[in-house]
Enzyme design. Structure first.
Site, PDB file in Angstrom:
ATOM      1  CE  LYS A 196      -3.515   2.405   2.695  1.00  0.00           C
ATOM      2  NZ  LYS A 196      -4.486   2.294   3.777  1.00  0.00           N
ATOM      3  NE  ARG A 206      -5.825   9.936   3.736  1.00  0.00           N
ATOM      4  CZ  ARG A 206      -4.553  10.132   3.427  1.00  0.00           C
ATOM      5  NH1 ARG A 206      -4.081  11.356   3.332  1.00  0.00           N
ATOM      6  NH2 ARG A 206      -3.746   9.105   3.238  1.00  0.00           N
ATOM      7  NE  ARG A 219      -3.468   7.423   6.103  1.00  0.00           N
ATOM      8  CZ  ARG A 219      -4.081   7.984   7.129  1.00  0.00           C
ATOM      9  NH1 ARG A 219      -3.404   8.297   8.208  1.00  0.00           N
ATOM     10  NH2 ARG A 219      -5.383   8.247   7.090  1.00  0.00           N
ATOM     11  CD  GLU A 235       5.618  -3.819   3.534  1.00  0.00           C
ATOM     12  OE1 GLU A 235       4.878  -4.589   4.179  1.00  0.00           O
ATOM     13  OE2 GLU A 235       6.084  -2.770   4.009  1.00  0.00           O
ATOM     14  CE  LYS A 250      -6.019   2.086  -0.364  1.00  0.00           C
ATOM     15  NZ  LYS A 250      -6.412   2.209   1.001  1.00  0.00           N
ATOM     16  CB  SER A 276     -11.478   7.423  -3.043  1.00  0.00           C
ATOM     17  OG  SER A 276     -10.251   7.898  -2.522  1.00  0.00           O
ATOM     18  CE1 TYR A 315     -14.991   3.727  -2.328  1.00  0.00           C
ATOM     19  CE2 TYR A 315     -12.978   3.735  -3.641  1.00  0.00           C
ATOM     20  CZ  TYR A 315     -13.608   3.740  -2.405  1.00  0.00           C
ATOM     21  OH  TYR A 315     -12.862   3.742  -1.263  1.00  0.00           O
TER      22      TYR A 315
HETATM   23  C1  PBG Z   1      -6.929   3.319   5.768  1.00  0.00           C
HETATM   24  C2  PBG Z   1      -7.458   3.244   4.386  1.00  0.00           C
HETATM   25  C3  PBG Z   1      -7.397   4.247   3.417  1.00  0.00           C
HETATM   26  C4  PBG Z   1      -8.037   3.735   2.286  1.00  0.00           C
HETATM   27  C5  PBG Z   1      -8.486   2.463   2.586  1.00  0.00           C
HETATM   28  N1  PBG Z   1      -8.111   2.161   3.885  1.00  0.00           N
HETATM   29  C6  PBG Z   1      -6.897   5.628   3.492  1.00  0.00           C
HETATM   30  C7  PBG Z   1      -5.499   5.920   3.758  1.00  0.00           C
HETATM   31  O1  PBG Z   1      -4.623   5.065   3.795  1.00  0.00           O
HETATM   32  O2  PBG Z   1      -5.243   7.097   3.967  1.00  0.00           O
HETATM   33  C8  PBG Z   1      -8.183   4.487   0.993  1.00  0.00           C
HETATM   34  C9  PBG Z   1      -9.181   3.941   0.033  1.00  0.00           C
HETATM   35  C10 PBG Z   1      -9.491   4.841  -1.093  1.00  0.00           C
HETATM   36  O3  PBG Z   1      -8.903   5.916  -1.311  1.00  0.00           O
HETATM   37  O4  PBG Z   1     -10.415   4.480  -1.824  1.00  0.00           O
HETATM   38  N2  PBG Z   1      -7.878   2.877   6.696  1.00  0.00           N
END
Ligand code: PBG
Length: 326
Positions: A196, A206, A219, A235, A250, A276, A315
């Site tokens: 990720k 968010r 992050r 990983e 991701k 997203s 989505y």
């Molecule tokens: C963290 C999490 C995130 C997403 C899924 N799980 C956000 C992040 O890491 O900041 C993002 C999913 C998306 O953007 O569709 N709980």
């Protein structure tokens, strides 16, 4: 001279093209991310994710019925709590919103749908990080693992068949697997967000979960650096060794090289999360009439499968599944 190679022969008709297609995309390859919010009487539209809502428990159940009708087999749930604290206690509270919703889904769908729970603290922490903070503001990896284990148990007790740790703490899969085994949950599937990346594409998410990272932080100290390719393999291998049943990459489109690497090197099922921001970009350009949004969605999701993913979190799940069923 006439060309001897004539690849266009096989492209002449739709039936021929279907016959020789190497990659398929069907409704059962899609997982729908869904949001459920605490303390609402009506579903609230998420403006940056057109067509998506912060659901009430009731509207969530209705949405899952519609997905099931369209042939989608799996959903992944995110909770949006009313109050947050520095340890994210809503995440493992048996009466936390995700658990309440998971129970409703289990009672309605049983094993007819694969019910997945995203497992993280960021939706529940006042500071917006995916783990607990030390006094100096850095994320404490090992202290966070205990809270992830507690969250996993709460989610499984409430009805999650799959838990999906997304916080990128080292050792998170092992800690969760151990907690599940010790409490007899031997059949719970762990779908690890293995590779990720710290991406700019999570913005609309968010908004959807009401997360703002304290002090404009990011992050990057726990999610991967997008400059790196090889560490994704490390990983993923670590996650499989610790007991992951499925691994994830991701975001999706900017990481198809990673999907392709993992498909070749890792022998557990592989998925990718079309996130997203990827959805929002397509929708926004589509709304402006600049691209054909449904065509681009189909193209991108098929590309994720072509790169080697067995399934895709998206989505677009409902929309594309309905389109495929027509
Ligand atoms: C963290 C999490 C995130 C997403 C899924 N799980 C956000 C992040 O890491 O900041 C993002 C999913 C998306 O953007 O569709 N709980």
């Amino acid at each position: 001279m006439f060309p001897t190679e004539r690849p266009r022969r096989l492209r002449r008709t739709p039936a021929l093209r279907r016959l020789v297609a190497e990659t398929t995309l069907s409704a059962s390859d899609l997982v729908a991310p869904l949001f459920v919010a605490e303390g609402r009487s009506e579903p609230t539209p998420i403006l940056s994710l057109p067509g998506h809502f912060q659901h009430t428990v009731g509207s969530l159940v209705d949405e899952v019925k519609a997905l099931q009708q369209a042939g989608v087999n799996a959903v992944i749930l995110f909770g949006v709590p009313e109050t947050k604290d520095d340890r994210g206690s809503g995440a493992w509270d048996p009466n936390g919103i995700a658990q309440v919703a998971l129970r409703a889904l289990r009672d309605t769908f049983g094993d007819e749908m694969v019910i997945m729970a995203d497992l993280c603290l960021d939706e529940y922490t006042s500071h917006g990080h995916c783990g607990v903070l030390r006094d100096d503001g850095t994320v404490d990896n090992d202290a966070t693992l205990e809270l992830y284990a507690a969250t996993a148990l709460a989610q499984v007790d409430a009805g999650a068949a799959v838990v999906a740790p997304s916080g990128m703490m080292d050792g998170q899969v092992g800690a969760i697997r151990e907690a599940l085994d010790e409490s007899g949950h031997l059949d719970t599937v762990i779908m690890a967000y293995a590779a990720k990346y710290a991406s700019g594409l999570y913005g609309p998410f968010r908004e959807a979960v009401g997360v703002q990272i304290q002090g404009g932080g990011d992050r990057r100290s726990y999610q991967q650096d997008y400059a790196n390719r090889r560490e994704a393999l490390r990983e993923a291998r670590a996650d499989v060794e610790q007991g992951a049943d499925i691994v994830m990459v991701k975001p999706a489109m900017t990481y198809l090289d990673i999907v392709s690497d993992l498909a070749r090197e890792i022998d557990v099922p592989l998925c990718a999360y079309h996130v997203s921001g990827e959805y929002a970009m397509i929708k926004a350009a589509g709304q402006n009439g600049w691209i054909d949004a449904s065509a681009v969605a189909l193209e991108q999701l098929t590309a994720v499968r072509r790169a080697g993913a067995d399934f895709v979190l998206t989505y677009f799940a409902r929309e594309v599944a309905e389109e495929l069923g027509r």
